[in-house]
Design an enzyme around this catalytic site. Structure first.
Site, PDB file in Angstrom:
ATOM      1  CE  LYS A  45      -2.189   3.297   2.713  1.00  0.00           C
ATOM      2  NZ  LYS A  45      -1.580   4.309   3.596  1.00  0.00           N
ATOM      3  NE  ARG A 119      -0.448  13.341   4.816  1.00  0.00           N
ATOM      4  CZ  ARG A 119      -0.436  14.617   5.185  1.00  0.00           C
ATOM      5  NH1 ARG A 119      -1.551  15.171   5.643  1.00  0.00           N
ATOM      6  NH2 ARG A 119       0.646  15.342   5.095  1.00  0.00           N
ATOM      7  CB  CYS A 143      -4.563   7.604   9.070  1.00  0.00           C
ATOM      8  SG  CYS A 143      -5.146   6.156   8.166  1.00  0.00           S
ATOM      9  CG  ASP A 337       2.247   2.006   9.237  1.00  0.00           C
ATOM     10  OD1 ASP A 337       1.457   2.719   9.861  1.00  0.00           O
ATOM     11  OD2 ASP A 337       2.738   2.353   8.154  1.00  0.00           O
TER      12      ASP A 337
END
Length: 469
Positions: A45, A119, A143, A337
């Site tokens: 991603k 973004r 986010c 993450d």
């Protein structure tokens, strides 16, 4: 609630944003069942949308393979199409063909319709300035996990010679003449800012020197794409990158590297639920820091690097999980993450664990939901874990002490961001009873076919009412 009935969704055969838009935005999860089975990774991603943007720089079509079915891909597809790029599926399900030969200015309203969800639009600036001399950026989404200013991006673009005009409807950027190579030192090794410089410098006149650059595997894969297009990029020691601008770039053919962040999420799901998951496509090299921590906590893993069948099997070997002190950091440190799904597993470890978040100051806010499920997590403003960070004197709750093991119970959960969302699913699967998780459309931003995969692993769940009702 049986995952073999209503919960396993058919895998889409083409990129179709409307399909995910019609899925429910609420899921009911019944915990207590170990997740066992196999899932397959596709492209990262954090690479694929940027690779799609890179196609803007080419003089001909590009082919991107191993593309995941995630909403960020749909968003970037819409943005590119708004600027005249033709985007279509290739000969295989996971291939996109991107043809930028007819790039033109886009309607501002059409850009704004996509930009609030991601973004990524800020990364279109450099390529658009090279191609058409103008770029428009409305308000950015993504986010809400802490301060993510675009000042680094704008300062870099100005250094190349772009003129930035802030208006009521957003940012208007112009390139009165060809952008020029420059020297840039980032105040923090930001992934997005590093991508901005790379995407802008490759067609700028002269040499660009970037210091304090991010070096994540996704950055290296983006550099590989740009080099295939004809760019001249040298990665030196101590986070220094040199880019020699060229006059023309061609299209590329590239297979995106697999998503190491998703792989870690499934690993933590196996650990928290006492399960056993084979993550097909996972690669050891990009996950070595995570694998060390996974083993320290008490998890077991086995790497299979057989050509054509590569993957990593993660499982809970039994017995109590171990505590640890951990600090997140930019690559090659422990990725931010990876932190949230691991924290869920740490609620089941014997004793006290400490997690110091140094990348996003608000990322630990997701633990409030875990507390509502019975976890014992205390947040602190101080830099716990040994290394002072840039948040230490700014009054942010960026350190956590987790006491375990604690039995988690079902709760109503509202997803605040992508990684927290998947972490809430893990917590619900590890808890007793049936939890309701709201806002699961956020998970679609980074996890392809997550419902299909959960069903294949034996998870028990069903969807609630539709998000568009």
């Amino acid at each position: 609630m049986n995952s073999t009935s209503a919960t396993i969704l058919p895998r889409p055969l083409a990129l179709d944003a409307s399909a995910s838009a019609l899925r429910p935005d609420r899921i009911h999860v019944t915990g207590g069942t170990p997740l066992t089975g196999e899932v397959t990774l596709r492209g990262a991603k954090n690479l694929v949308p940027k690779a799609m943007v890179a196609a803007l720089l080419g003089s001909g079509p590009s082919r991107l393979r191993n593309v995941p079915q995630i909403s960020d891909v749909h968003i970037v597809t819409g943005l590119l199409e708004a600027h005249g790029v033709t985007v279509r599926t290739g000969e295989v399900r996971d291939e996109l063909v991107l043809d930028p030969t007819s790039v033109d200015k886009a309607d501002h309203a059409e850009i704004a319709a996509h930009a609030g969800e991601s973004r990524i639009p800020i990364l279109l600036c450099g390529p658009l300035l090279h191609r058409i001399g103008h770029a428009f950026i409305p308000d950015l989404g993504g986010c809400r996990i802490g301060d993510r200013p675009i000042d680094f991006h704008l300062d870099a673009l100005r250094a190349f010679g772009a003129v930035v005009d802030k208006r009521a409807d957003g940012l208007h950027l112009e390139a009165p003449q060809r952008l020029r190579g420059t020297k840039i030192t980032l105040p923090y090794p930001s992934v997005g800012s590093t991508e901005q410089v790379l995407l802008t410098a490759v067609l700028a006149e002269g040499v660009t020197e970037l210091r304090n650059a991010a070096t994540e595997p996704e950055i290296v894969d983006l550099i590989a794409i740009l080099q295939k297009m004809g760019a001249i990029i040298s990665v030196l020691d101590n986070r220094v990158i040199h880019i020699t601008g060229v006059d023309r770039l061609e299209g590329y053919t590239h297979r995106a590297l697999p998503d190491r962040l998703e792989a870690a999420s499934w690993a933590c799901a196996a650990l928290a639920t006492g399960g056993d998951i084979l993550v097909s496509g996972a690669q050891q090299g990009s996950m070595m820091t995570f694998l060390n921590v996974f083993r320290r906590v008490g998890g077991a893993f086995e790497v299979d690097d057989t050509p054509g069948a590569a993957g990593i099997r993660f499982w809970h070997p039994g017995g109590a999980l171990k505590t640890l002190a951990l600090e997140t950091d930019v690559h090659p440190g422990f990725q931010t993450d990876w932190q949230q799904p691991l924290v869920v597993a740490l609620t089941q470890a014997q004793g006290l664990s400490i997690v110091h978040e140094t990348v996003y100051e608000k990322r630990l806010g997701f633990t409030n939901a875990l507390v509502s499920m019975g976890a014992q997590v205390q947040l602190y403003r101080e830099c716990l874990g040994g290394t002072p960070c840039r948040f230490g004197q700014r009054n942010f709750m960026h350190s956590a002490v987790i006491s375990g093991p604690t039995k988690l119970h079902a709760a109503e959960l509202e997803i605040p961001d992508l990684r927290a969302g998947f972490s809430y699913l893990i917590a619900a699967l590890a808890a007793q009873g049936t939890s309701t998780v709201h806002g699961i459309s956020l998970i679609n931003r980074g996890y392809e076919d997550f419902a299909f995969k959960l069903g294949a692993l034996g998870a028990r769940f069903e969807f609630g009412e539709n998000a568009v009702d």
